[in-house]
Design an enzyme around this catalytic site. Structure first.
Site, mmCIF file in Angstrom:
data_model
loop_
_atom_site.group_PDB
_atom_site.id
_atom_site.type_symbol
_atom_site.label_atom_id
_atom_site.label_comp_id
_atom_site.label_asym_id
_atom_site.label_seq_id
_atom_site.Cartn_x
_atom_site.Cartn_y
_atom_site.Cartn_z
ATOM 1 N N TYR A 149 -57.868 -8.141 100.357
ATOM 2 C CA TYR A 149 -57.970 -6.779 99.842
ATOM 3 C C TYR A 149 -56.659 -6.063 100.060
ATOM 4 C CZ TYR A 149 -59.536 -1.905 99.407
ATOM 5 O OH TYR A 149 -59.674 -0.583 99.041
ATOM 6 N N ASP A 244 -49.260 -8.450 103.168
ATOM 7 C CA ASP A 244 -49.976 -7.203 103.388
ATOM 8 C C ASP A 244 -50.466 -7.209 104.829
ATOM 9 O OD1 ASP A 244 -51.631 -5.070 103.589
ATOM 10 O OD2 ASP A 244 -52.799 -5.493 101.769
ATOM 11 N N LYS A 272 -52.796 1.687 108.617
ATOM 12 C CA LYS A 272 -53.723 1.689 109.757
ATOM 13 C C LYS A 272 -53.031 2.045 111.083
ATOM 14 C CE LYS A 272 -57.309 -0.501 107.262
ATOM 15 N NZ LYS A 272 -57.389 -1.596 106.311
HETATM 16 C C1 LIG Z 1 -57.164 -1.272 104.763
HETATM 17 C C2 LIG Z 1 -56.323 -2.160 103.985
HETATM 18 C C3 LIG Z 1 -55.644 -1.719 102.837
HETATM 19 C C4 LIG Z 1 -55.860 -0.374 102.239
HETATM 20 O O1 LIG Z 1 -55.450 0.663 103.058
HETATM 21 P P1 LIG Z 1 -55.999 2.140 102.759
HETATM 22 O O2 LIG Z 1 -55.298 2.966 103.790
HETATM 23 O O3 LIG Z 1 -57.470 2.051 102.928
HETATM 24 O O4 LIG Z 1 -55.622 2.481 101.379
HETATM 25 C C5 LIG Z 1 -54.763 -2.578 102.226
HETATM 26 N N1 LIG Z 1 -54.567 -3.818 102.704
HETATM 27 C C6 LIG Z 1 -55.205 -4.282 103.794
HETATM 28 C C7 LIG Z 1 -54.928 -5.657 104.282
HETATM 29 C C8 LIG Z 1 -56.120 -3.476 104.456
HETATM 30 O O5 LIG Z 1 -56.774 -3.960 105.519
#
Ligand SMILES: *Cc1c(COP(=O)(O)O)cnc(C)c1O
Length: 432
Positions: A149, A244, A272
């Site tokens: 994601y 990511d 995060k």
């Molecule tokens: C949480 C998450 C996102 C999205 O971040 P948001 O701050 O919710 O937009 C993207 N990539 C990864 C791997 C994530 O865990």
């Protein structure tokens, strides 16, 4: 042992009201508990390892706001930094030294980042990183890995794990086919598929983006050599490799998965933890690539609140606290104790379960398969998970309401918290 009786009346009232005026009652879908049924508690406060709801219940929390709260809730360092920062105003839309300080902390910790741009969410970070990769390579197609994601940008919602998995949507409405057409998907832990796809689309693929440790289909570590092979193939074909690390950055090690496995991408996305619980994302990488970002370069990306002084202050306080070299050792010990405790219980009751953990992020998949990718993750018994989830919640343990999410341990989780969690899990699993 007395079982706590969870109160729910006030949250139920709030839930009824929320559903009338907020789509689905929530500002982010997975909070709605759709995949486990029932309705969520409304949270009024949180401190250390605990969250408290408006009904008067208190829970040991393993959601940690879905990843950011590695120091636990309302960590004194972060609160002090915020209190001090807010005296000076909350937003200027002009450069500050706080932005330099956080950028420095990120660059110091993350091996592949030479320059970094701050944004307001993980979604923004990945969107911007992909635009940058496309601008830099002058190519249009992207490759994403099934079950990973990367936020909710149009072209990233193909086979996107967590929320999407949980809702059983293969895609989102409102995404033009022409956008999705440029996104090619491959399975996780399969370097051969990456090679095949890149070769078949030679000179057309701008980037390959993945979570180096998958966290949004439950926790799935990369198999030996997988990341190295991806690096080799992408380098060979001039494809930008994007890690990511929005979830794994400063979670599994200060430098994220790339530090842990010793494989560096071209661009890294963060979020995060680097915001310490405030809305922050970031993308960074090699100077040569990052120099293409406006205003120096021609890839446009901007934000009214980007580099916000409160958000920077919370991030700085968090990353400075994480510099203490004992932090990750402590997290490892606590998280291992939790994982081993739960594993012993599923073995005792002979419940088919695949346990996985990297540092302080962990999952138990209720399946007899070895989980290595999205397809094997999906063999999990989500009804069994729902029973487990509600059993835990009703007895004061709050985990994410989905089989396909990680549990996060923070530095605020004590040995007693872990012991309590294991005892409750035993009671719950014995009854399933
Ligand atoms: C949480 C998450 C996102 C999205 O971040 P948001 O701050 O919710 O937009 C993207 N990539 C990864 C791997 C994530 O865990």
């Amino acid at each position: 042992m007395n079982q706590p009786v969870r109160q729910t009346a006030t949250s139920t009232q709030a839930w009824n009201k929320a559903q009338q005026i907020i789509p689905g009652g929530v500002n982010s879908p997975v909070r709605a508990f759709r995949s486990v049924g029932g309705s969520p508690p409304f949270i009024s406060s949180a401190q250390g390892s605990r969250v408290n709801d408006i009904d008067g219940n208190s829970y040991i929390d393993y959601v940690g706001s879905w990843g950011p709260m590695i120091l636990g809730h309302a960590a004194s360092e972060v609160i002090a930094a915020l209190q001090s920062a807010m005296q000076n105003g909350t937003s200027y839309g002009a450069p500050t030294e706080l932005e330099i300080e956080l950028a420095d902390l990120v660059i110091e910790a993350v091996p592949s980042i030479e320059m970094v741009r701050m944004v307001n969410s993980g979604t923004e970070a990945t969107m911007s990183a992909i635009r940058l990769a496309r601008g830099y390579t002058e190519r249009e197609k992207i490759i994403k890995v099934e079950g990973c994601y990367h936020g909710h940008a149009d072209y990233l919602l193909a086979k996107a794990g967590s929320g999407i998995t949980t809702f059983g949507l293969s895609d989102s409405a409102g995404v033009p086919e022409d956008f999705a057409r440029l996104t090619l998907t491959i399975p996780f832990n399969n370097a051969e598929a990456a090679r095949r796809t890149i070769v078949a689309n030679a000179d057309q693929v701008a980037c390959l983006i993945l979570e180096p440790i998958a966290g949004n289909m439950g926790v799935i570590p990369p198999q030996d050599g997988y990341l190295e092979q991806l690096k080799e193939i992408t380098a060979e074909y001039g494809v930008v490799l994007i890690f990511d690390e929005v979830m794994t950055g400063f979670r599994v090690a200060p430098g994220g998965a790339q530090e842990l496995y010793g494989v560096t991408p071209d661009i890294t996305c963060l979020g995060k933890i680097i915001g310490g619980g405030l809305p922050v994302g970031a993308y960074g990488g090699r100077r040569e690539i990052m120099s293409c970002v406006a205003p120096g370069g021609e890839v446009y990306q901007a934000g009214t609140l980007s580099g916000n002084p409160l958000a920077m202050s919370a991030g700085i306080a968090t990353l400075n606290t994480l510099k203490d070299s004992t932090v990750y050792q402590q997290l490892e010990v606590t998280s291992a104790a939790l994982a081993e405790g739960i594993q012993a219980i599923t073995q005792k009751y002979q419940i088919p379960c695949h346990h996985s953990r990297v540092g302080s992020m962990l999952s138990c998949f209720f399946t007899d398969k070895t989980v290595t990718d999205f397809a094997t993750a999906k063999t999990s018994d989500t009804e069994l998970f729902a029973g487990y989830f509600w059993g835990l919640l009703n007895q004061g343990i709050y985990i994410a309401p989905s089989q396909f999410e990680a549990a996060f341990v923070s530095t605020a989780h004590s040995e007693t918290d872990i012991d309590t969690t294991i005892k409750v899990a035993d009671r719950v699993l014995s009854a399933l």
